[in-house]
Scaffold this active site. Structure first.
Site, PDB file in Angstrom:
ATOM      1  N   CYS A  14       0.709  -1.345  -0.246  1.00 15.55           N
ATOM      2  CA  CYS A  14      -0.189  -0.028   0.238  1.00 15.55           C
ATOM      3  C   CYS A  14       1.000   0.855  -0.036  1.00 15.55           C
ATOM      4  CB  CYS A  14      -0.755  -0.539   1.181  1.00 15.55           C
ATOM      5  SG  CYS A  14      -2.134  -1.393   1.303  1.00 15.55           S
TER       6      CYS A  14
ATOM      7  N   TRP B 193      -3.191  -2.588  -1.496  1.00 11.40           N
ATOM      8  CA  TRP B 193      -2.598  -3.991  -1.619  1.00 11.40           C
ATOM      9  C   TRP B 193      -3.647  -4.699  -1.009  1.00 11.40           C
ATOM     10  CZ3 TRP B 193      -0.343  -8.469  -0.014  1.00 11.40           C
ATOM     11  CH2 TRP B 193       0.239  -9.231  -0.966  1.00 11.40           C
TER      12      TRP B 193
ATOM     13  N   ARG C  93       3.004   0.315  -5.318  1.00 10.13           N
ATOM     14  CA  ARG C  93       2.703  -0.163  -3.925  1.00 10.13           C
ATOM     15  C   ARG C  93       1.417  -1.219  -4.179  1.00 10.13           C
ATOM     16  NH1 ARG C  93       6.976   1.405  -0.414  1.00 10.13           N
ATOM     17  NH2 ARG C  93       5.920   0.972   1.303  1.00 10.13           N
TER      18      ARG C  93
ATOM     19  N   LYS D 273      10.712 -13.392 -14.392  1.00 11.80           N
ATOM     20  CA  LYS D 273      10.081 -12.060 -15.032  1.00 11.80           C
ATOM     21  C   LYS D 273       8.989 -13.187 -15.728  1.00 11.80           C
ATOM     22  CE  LYS D 273      11.430 -10.191 -13.330  1.00 11.80           C
ATOM     23  NZ  LYS D 273      12.972  -9.345 -12.510  1.00 11.80           N
TER      24      LYS D 273
ATOM     25  N   HIS E 206      17.505 -35.470 -14.301  1.00 10.76           N
ATOM     26  CA  HIS E 206      16.939 -36.149 -13.450  1.00 10.76           C
ATOM     27  C   HIS E 206      15.612 -36.059 -12.767  1.00 10.76           C
ATOM     28  CE1 HIS E 206      20.502 -36.829 -11.723  1.00 10.76           C
ATOM     29  NE2 HIS E 206      21.481 -35.454 -12.725  1.00 10.76           N
TER      30      HIS E 206
ATOM     31  N   LYS F 128       4.718  -3.895  -5.908  1.00 11.51           N
ATOM     32  CA  LYS F 128       6.739  -3.430  -5.719  1.00 11.51           C
ATOM     33  C   LYS F 128       7.171  -3.604  -4.100  1.00 11.51           C
ATOM     34  CE  LYS F 128      10.416  -2.055  -8.378  1.00 11.51           C
ATOM     35  NZ  LYS F 128      10.391  -3.179  -8.891  1.00 11.51           N
TER      36      LYS F 128
ATOM     37  N   GLU G 101       5.800 -13.457 -13.587  1.00  7.89           N
ATOM     38  CA  GLU G 101       5.206 -12.760 -13.056  1.00  7.89           C
ATOM     39  C   GLU G 101       4.569 -11.350 -13.520  1.00  7.89           C
ATOM     40  OE1 GLU G 101       7.772  -9.997 -10.312  1.00  7.89           O
ATOM     41  OE2 GLU G 101       9.313 -10.301 -12.167  1.00  7.89           O
TER      42      GLU G 101
ATOM     43  N   GLU H 155      16.098 -16.277 -13.001  1.00  4.58           N
ATOM     44  CA  GLU H 155      15.809 -14.856 -12.676  1.00  4.58           C
ATOM     45  C   GLU H 155      14.333 -14.463 -14.564  1.00  4.58           C
ATOM     46  OE1 GLU H 155      14.865 -12.167 -11.138  1.00  4.58           O
ATOM     47  OE2 GLU H 155      15.064 -10.140 -12.109  1.00  4.58           O
TER      48      GLU H 155
ATOM     49  N   ASN I  21      -1.188   1.523   6.006  1.00  4.06           N
ATOM     50  CA  ASN I  21       0.211   0.825   5.147  1.00  4.06           C
ATOM     51  C   ASN I  21       0.843  -0.273   6.079  1.00  4.06           C
ATOM     52  OD1 ASN I  21       2.168  -0.380   3.324  1.00  4.06           O
ATOM     53  ND2 ASN I  21       3.613   0.814   3.811  1.00  4.06           N
ATOM     54  N   GLY I  22       0.063  -1.762   6.395  1.00  9.55           N
ATOM     55  CA  GLY I  22       1.026  -2.611   7.111  1.00  9.55           C
ATOM     56  C   GLY I  22      -0.201  -3.877   7.406  1.00  9.55           C
TER      57      GLY I  22
END
Ligand code: F6R
Length: 614
Positions: free
Chosen positions: A2, A75, A27, A491, A510, A609, A494, A487, A101-102
């Site tokens: 947030c 968020w 955010r 990308k 394997h 983010k 997401e 990585e 926020n939290g």
């Protein structure tokens, strides 16, 4: 997560808040809202599900004139993204409005207690509990809002950055923080507040960063007052933030992510500026040199990080073990913090975080500190919580990263880790002079190398269209490029929502090779390094089973050009820096596949983010 913004002063608050919220959308972006104190002293509260642009439309024609206000982009953690759960939240009587926020961890207990006092709740959020708790304390104690906030926060377990306004009070905001960021911008007789100082950089460069357990009384025309939860005054430390507005804009690109991918040759210049001497090839990192003894006697280095920063740390492990001969462990911060890790006094713990606010990484830092380890930070955001909680560190200096998918932070982090390995290796005498100078020169050449890599990837836009059909991808790499494969897969996942798995190339046989068929593209990083021939064999194994290969190859490699179905060439550099180069086409591949599928790459679903909740 947030984002929160606030304003009190002599200008119209709403436009400032909306602009700030747009910048904070990285955010969270599932609902948004503002609250102001209007001309008659009443609180006007406007909020809706959706993005900040939806809120803007919702506000159209409403009477929002006011010189005080608070705003929020959400968020969701507790409660679905809908109008009722959007912030700000009114207290039961409507006298207070709060943004948060939290996460309030003990909100259920507090909510039950408040219900027993007759409080009713309009939302399913933990934040509404907090505003009611503040109101209840104020009513029962007859105290000021500031005092009620302090008393309420003493009962709260969890993380918060909050701002509260009060009916009839048009010149004062009360704000507080614990484990969630809060910057207060200082203007001429006016104040701004935000989760991220860069979002309000248009108005001021002077900031105070609240510390955990601090409550600020932000009053128009009066000096800023900061106290701890017991009411004792804290020192107000004003810091300058040098940042230009152009760094926060798209600069002609359709998305921040594409801009940030293309910025990388320049961000690497900023990252190595003043650290690698072009004449002597000497590498200087003051954070290491000022703490030489810690690195000289380090028995072990432990990286703690999440997501992309964790992938960069895996490359850091190779760099430090190869060049410094110190054993390295790389830990997911979220696992590290909960498994009673063994931390020794001669451990150096390196926390890696773009935002510097990731809750799990911050908690890992606290644990390492408590156990007596020397804790070093590799962060991007100046003045962020992790940067402040670590004993020393190195900023990656790549500028604000706004696209939710991390790109330039990854290359900046690996670049810092390479410099770190050179400096420590030299101090410990574990790196030969020739090698040291070669890697230092390659670092100086990196901006040009990355320009060439971007150039080689020019036709990826057309090429990416071919793969939008795929439901699954595999990414393979070995050695330094195994983390690059992880990585690259992250990308793609997401931003395109296509499932992708990164693996060490030799692990295929394997088990995962069973997945191979004509529908499953495999992206292989197969540049000319010491494992090249082995990777070529792994490619043959996949081709023999009908798999399609997209290979990232070194410029001029004719062997793989014939064998792979699709090739993307990249220029060469020192093997230990190769991930910085080979990630470029993978970032672009993910970007173009996602845009071909019509995804919102800067704001992918379910993500934010800065992950300030655990
Ligand atoms: C992926 C991504 C995330 C972050 C992770 C850690 O593109 O951005 O995986 O890397 O949330 O964030 P920081 O580095 O801010 O601690």
């Amino acid at each position: 997560m947030c984002g929160i913004v606030g304003y009190v002063g002599h200008r119209q608050a709403c436009p400032i808040i909306i602009k700030g919220l747009h910048r904070l959308e990285y955010r969270g972006y599932d609902s948004a809202g503002v609250a102001i104190v209007d001309q008659s002293g009443e609180i006007g509260l406007y909020k809706c599900k959706g993005k900040v642009s939806d809120l803007e439309r919702f506000l159209d024609g409403k009477a929002t004139e006011s010189t005080i206000g608070i705003g929020h982009t959400r968020w969701a953690t507790h409660g679905a993204p809908n109008d009722a759960n959007a912030h700000p939240h009114f207290s039961s009587s409507g006298r207070l409005a709060l943004i948060h926020n939290g996460i309030i961890e003990n909100f259920r207990v507090l909510k039950d207690a408040l219900k027993s006092h007759g409080y009713e709740f309009r939302s399913s959020t933990d934040s509404e509990v907090l505003v009611n708790l503040i109101e209840y304390i104020q009513d029962t104690n007859g105290c000021s809002l500031e005092e009620a906030v302090r008393m309420a926060l003493r009962q709260v377990v969890g993380a918060y950055a909050i701002a509260v306004i009060e009916r009839g009070v048009s010149d004062r905001i009360i704000a507080a923080r614990e484990s969630s960021p809060m910057a207060i911008g200082i203007g001429e007789g006016e104040y701004f507040l935000s989760s991220d100082a860069s979002s309000i950089i248009d108005y001021t460069h002077n900031f105070v960063y609240l510390n955990d357990g601090e409550v600020a009384v932000i009053e128009k025309g009066k000096p800023l007052q900061i106290k701890n939860l017991s009411g004792e005054m804290s020192h107000v430390d004003i810091q300058k933030l040098e940042l230009s507005i152009s760094q926060l804009e798209k600069g002609g690109y359709p998305h921040f992510m594409l801009k940030e991918i293309h910025e990388q040759p320049d961000t690497i210049v900023d990252c190595i500026r003043g650290r690698v001497n072009p004449d002597t090839k000497e590498v200087i990192l003051s954070g290491v040199l000022d703490n030489q003894d810690k690195f000289l006697k380090a028995g072990r280095i432990i990286f703690v990080a999440c997501g992309t920063s964790w992938h960069a740390s895996l490359i850091g492990e190779h760099l430090i073990e190869n060049l410094c001969r110190i054993p390295v462990e790389v830990e997911y911060a979220s696992e590290f913090r909960y498994r009673n890790p063994i931390i020794r006094k001669d451990d150096v713990v390196i926390a890696v975080s773009q935002s510097g606010e990731t809750a799990d990484t911050l908690a890992a830092v606290e644990i390492a500190r408590r156990e007596g380890a020397f804790v070093y930070g590799i962060c991007n955001v100046i003045g962020s919580s992790i940067a402040r909680a670590t004993a020393s560190g190195t900023y990656i200096h790549v500028g604000p990263e706004i696209g939710v998918a991390s790109t330039k932070a990854f290359t900046g982090q690996v670049t810092v880790m390479a410099m770190l390995a050179l400096v420590i290796g030299k101090l410990r005498g574990t790196i030969e002079e020739e090698k040291y100078h070669k890697v230092a020169q390659a670092l100086l050449d990196l901006p040009d190398t990355l320009r060439k890599a971007l150039d080689c990837s020019k036709n990826l836009e057309n090429f990416a269209k071919i793969f939008t059909y795929a439901h699954n991808f595999i990414y393979l790499g070995r050695g330094y490029n195994y983390p690059t494969a992880l990585e690259g897969a992250l990308k793609l996942k997401e931003i395109s929502y296509i499932h992708a798995e990164g693996l060490p190339a030799a692990e295929m046989k394997h088990g995962p090779i069973a997945l191979i068929d004509a529908e499953m593209p495999t992206v292989v990083i197969a540049t000319l390094d010491r494992t090249y021939e082995k990777t070529v064999s792994n490619i043959e194994e996949i081709k023999a089973r009908g798999g399609k290969i997209i290979a990232v190859i070194s410029q001029g490699d004719t062997q793989l050009r014939k064998r792979a179905d699709y090739c993307i060439e990249v220029p060469s550099t020192e093997e230990c820096l190769m991930p910085i180069v080979s990630i470029i086409p993978l970032q672009l591949l993910a970007y173009y596949v996602a845009t071909c599928k019509g995804r919102n790459v800067d704001q992918p679903r379910n993500l934010a983010k800065s992950v300030t909740v655990e």
